[in-house]
Design a protein around this motif. Structure first.
Motif: not given
Length: 490
Positions: A287-293
């Motif tokens: 989820a963090a990876n998605l938000v950061v992207a």
């Protein structure tokens, strides 16, 4: 070979039966780096060729944009399935197949006589890229020792950033000198070199007994591919303006998620074991990876308008300044890898997101009276934080995954990033457009004040999202220890 390289060869996993160079982690990482570069270059180099394609085929932008969309859709829809298939059949043959498919499709793109054949070839090229993207991360654990995982992840991150940076400038030169076909044919010698290095250096591992007994989840694959394609189309069609078609596609994607979940609970060998997602650290990291992207996409969508309209820079200067971000990311990724190896993934993940929060906050305070400095300094902070997070998060996730599931988890990591980029392109573009509407000189012309206002509001939103990613990372690290993926029930 230098003494340092000999020591690395002696300490790295040695699972191939051949001797000499086939054991070299240096050559193995070189092949993985080139595969990462090729897949990244495949996106950025095609974008610069769209005007030439419009002229060559006499087609409108709405048709020509599918040269880019077909590639992205193929990657997004098939990357998880590619990882799962590799876990079953063996990662080495699938990666070699992906490189070969990408190279062959590049030839077909360069020789395509019509636009729609070019688009079809780009979709095939995207399938090859999906295999490469899903498996490069998965191969790191078999290529280097655990103590050097961070450095290897940093190298792959740097190559991805270099591909993004190099694409527009290299594409422009090739088109000017040889025509649009050259932007696809340039992949052929690079693909052949990558295939040769990978064939020589990548370790060969037999598929696990469990994977060998499993059957491929065809129903789940089709449902997931259609669901992801529907979402990606909903976010990209209309260029940020949502209409009935976009809403319908989003509804279809939502239904697809439900159907996919039901199918996975009933499948004998599911594409994604849903119990894996109950692991708090894995889910929080994805989820963090998605938000950061999503946050990082704002720098690509909004920055050109701020630099050209807000600061009044000409096209050449806009291109130079925009290259700052990818350049910082490429250099930072190498540093981030060493920091991750030294201080650990958890600390560096938090530090990276803290830098991202501060960078986006500075961008939201950008003042046109400060000139280029108002962009370059904040974007450098932002991109360093991003590189540090990306490297440490990838290392944390992949180091805790059982050998038989590295392909599918690597696919999930890349999928979360791609979905974030797709979401960010639509969301951040819509926020910028809405925030700058009130101060536009005309419907199509931004004033300096409008561009600055749009920049501020967009990156205020990005800062909120970056804080959310930081909270997710804290949740992930509080789960403690390594990922417990291998301990989940199937």
């Amino acid at each position: 070979m230098a003494i340092a390289e000999q020591n690395e060869c002696a300490s790295a996993p040695q699972n191939t039966r051949s001797a000499g160079l086939a054991h070299s982690p240096v050559l193995a990482l070189a092949s993985l780096s080139l595969a990462t570069l090729l897949s990244s270059l495949g996106t950025s180099i095609a974008s610069v060729g769209l005007p030439s394609l419009m002229q060559a085929f006499g087609a409108p932008f709405q048709s020509v944009q599918w040269v880019v969309l077909a590639y992205l859709l193929a990657i997004t829809a098939l990357i998880v399935s590619a990882g799962r298939l590799a876990d079953m059949l063996g990662r080495r043959p699938l990666l070699l197949g992906g490189i070969a498919l990408f190279t062959l499709a590049s030839v077909l793109c360069g020789l395509a006589p019509t636009l729609w054949l070019l688009i079809a070839a780009r979709a095939v090229q995207g399938l090859g890229a999906a295999l490469m993207m899903a498996l490069t991360l998965a191969f790191v654990a078999e290529t280097v020792t655990k103590e050097r995982t961070g450095s290897a992840m940093g190298l792959l991150g740097a190559m991805s950033a270099i591909g993004t940076t190099l694409g527009p400038s290299l594409g422009g030169l090739l088109i000017a000198g040889f025509g649009w076909r050259a932007i696809f044919l340039v992949n052929v010698p690079l693909g052949l070199l990558t295939f040769a290095l990978a064939s020589l250096a990548l370790p060969a591992r037999d598929k696990t007994a469990e994977a060998a007994q499993n059957s491929f989840d065809a129903i789940g694959t089709v449902l997931l591919a259609l669901t992801l394609a529907a979402y990606a189309l909903a976010m990209t069609l209309g260029r940020g303006h949502f209409g009935a078609l976009n809403i319908g596609l989003l509804v279809a994607a939502g239904i697809g998620v439900v159907l996919f979940g039901v199918a996975q609970t009933k499948a004998k060998s599911p594409l994604i074991r849903l119990a894996r997602l109950y692991d708090i650290r894995l889910s929080a990291s994805l989820a963090a990876n998605l938000v950061v992207a999503t946050v990082m996409m704002a720098t690509l969508v909004v920055a050109p308008f701020y630099l050209s309209r807000g600061l009044g820079l000409n096209a050449a200067m806009v291109g130079v300044v925009l290259s700052t971000g990818p350049l910082v990311s490429a250099l930072s990724a190498l540093i981030a890898g060493r920091l991750t190896d030294r201080f650990g993934t958890n600390r560096m993940m938090i530090a990276g997101l803290f830098g991202l929060v501060n960078g986006t906050l500075l961008l939201s305070l950008a003042a046109t009276k400060l000139g280029i400095v108002s962009y370059i300094v904040p974007i450098a902070v932002t991109c360093f934080g991003y590189a540090l997070f990306q490297t440490s998060n990838n290392a944390a996730v992949m180091s805790g995954v059982a050998a038989g599931e590295r392909g599918v988890v690597s696919g999930l990591l890349n999928l979360s990033r791609n979905l974030g980029l797709i979401t960010g392109a639509s969301l951040m573009g819509a926020i910028f457009a809405a925030a700058s509407t009130g101060e536009r000189q005309s419907q199509d012309m931004l004033t300096s004040a409008a561009a600055a206002r749009g920049m501020q509001v967009t990156f205020q939103t990005a800062t909120v999202l970056a804080v959310a990613a930081l909270l997710l990372a804290l949740l992930s690290t509080r789960a403690g220890g390594r990922l417990s993926v291998r301990q989940q029930p199937s």
